[in-house]
Design an enzyme around this catalytic site. Structure first.
Site, mmCIF file in Angstrom:
data_model
loop_
_atom_site.group_PDB
_atom_site.id
_atom_site.type_symbol
_atom_site.label_atom_id
_atom_site.label_comp_id
_atom_site.label_asym_id
_atom_site.label_seq_id
_atom_site.Cartn_x
_atom_site.Cartn_y
_atom_site.Cartn_z
ATOM 1 C CE LYS A 13 -2.285 -0.740 3.910
ATOM 2 N NZ LYS A 13 -1.701 -2.002 4.360
ATOM 3 N NE ARG A 88 -3.917 -1.518 9.874
ATOM 4 C CZ ARG A 88 -2.910 -0.725 8.945
ATOM 5 N NH1 ARG A 88 -2.978 0.544 8.732
ATOM 6 N NH2 ARG A 88 -1.803 -1.622 8.899
ATOM 7 N NE ARG A 123 7.192 -3.185 6.312
ATOM 8 C CZ ARG A 123 5.985 -2.913 5.885
ATOM 9 N NH1 ARG A 123 5.423 -2.405 5.087
ATOM 10 N NH2 ARG A 123 5.249 -3.484 7.104
ATOM 11 N NE ARG A 156 6.552 -1.004 10.741
ATOM 12 C CZ ARG A 156 5.725 -0.696 9.836
ATOM 13 N NH1 ARG A 156 5.516 -0.151 8.735
ATOM 14 N NH2 ARG A 156 4.287 -1.536 10.174
ATOM 15 N NE ARG A 167 2.060 -5.418 11.182
ATOM 16 C CZ ARG A 167 3.018 -5.104 10.610
ATOM 17 N NH1 ARG A 167 4.301 -5.627 10.508
ATOM 18 N NH2 ARG A 167 2.871 -4.287 9.364
#
Ligand code: ADP
Ligand code: ZN
Length: 210
Positions: A13, A88, A123, A156, A167
């Site tokens: 996204k 969300r 990531r 992160r 998640r």
């Protein structure tokens, strides 16, 4: 144009929002980035959000709704915007509707769970500006250094494997129902995430212009 980008965490996204933001010359509003900024500057909101975020859970609706309301009131949003990571939950979507904000299209980036876990674990994000990279698919010019600002790239906390699974679970439970919500409003367009960022961007552009 007022757009929402839906999709699982790590579906791309943010990356796509950035491209379309440049293309249409409208701002991207990422609730995740706003919360991380608040955390970094040690505001009360940031501190409240931290425990939820670190555990891979959603930050309570009233906090993020407040953030969005404030952000959308700013002058740069008047000509349109892209929402990345909001809404969300159904109550968040209802709050947006109640604010009287008319969304033109909702782009759902469809990526399989297995691909997500692989992407998210690789990531890396810039500590200073929040730009996002990947150790295999979107390498910076210099290892560990942000191309945009020279900041340090870090993982992160919520991108660590156990948290990613949580998640994803939360995504399926609380966020995925938004597809039905926007389908009913006739706004949902599903785009299959491709391996190449540019290929996905081409599909997203086509979806927006359709
Ligand atoms: P990703 O899309 O990769 O999950 P984000 O940066 O969008 O990452 O979000 C990171 C975290 O920030 C979420 O896991 C959640 O804790 C919090 N967050 C961001 N947006 C929202 C939202 N709209 N509602 C609740 N929590 C949110
Ligand atoms: Zn940077």
């Amino acid at each position: 144009m007022r757009l929402i980008f839906l999709g699982a965490p790590g579906a791309g996204k943010g990356t796509q929002a950035e491209k379309i933001s440049e293309y249409l010359n409208i701002p991207t509003i990422s609730t995740g980035n706003i919360i991380r900024e608040a955390l970094k500057s040690g505001t009360e909101m940031g501190l409240k959000a931290k425990s939820y975020m670190d555990a891979g859970n959603l930050v309570p609706d009233e906090i993020v709704i407040g953030i969005i309301q404030e952000r959308l009131a700013k002058p740069d949003c008047q000509e349109g915007f892209i929402l990345d990571g909001f809404p969300r939950t159904i109550p968040q979507a209802e709050a947006l509707d109640r604010m009287g904000i008319i969304i033109d299209r909702v782009i759902d980036l469809d990526v399989a769970d297995e691909v997500i876990t692989q992407r998210v674990s690789g990531r890396r994000v810039c500590e200073a500006c929040g730009n996002s990279y990947h150790i295999a698919y979107k390498k910076p010019n210099v290892d560990g250094v942000c191309d945009a600002c020279g900041g340090t790239l870090v993982q992160r906390k919520d991108d660590q494997p156990d948290t990613v699974l949580e998640r994803l679970r939360v995504y399926h439970e609380q966020t995925e129902p938004l597809k039905g919500y926007y389908e009913k409003q006739g706004k949902l367009i599903s785009v299959k995430g491709q391996n190449e960022v540019a290929e996905t961007t081409a599909l997203v552009k086509a979806a927006i212009e359709a």
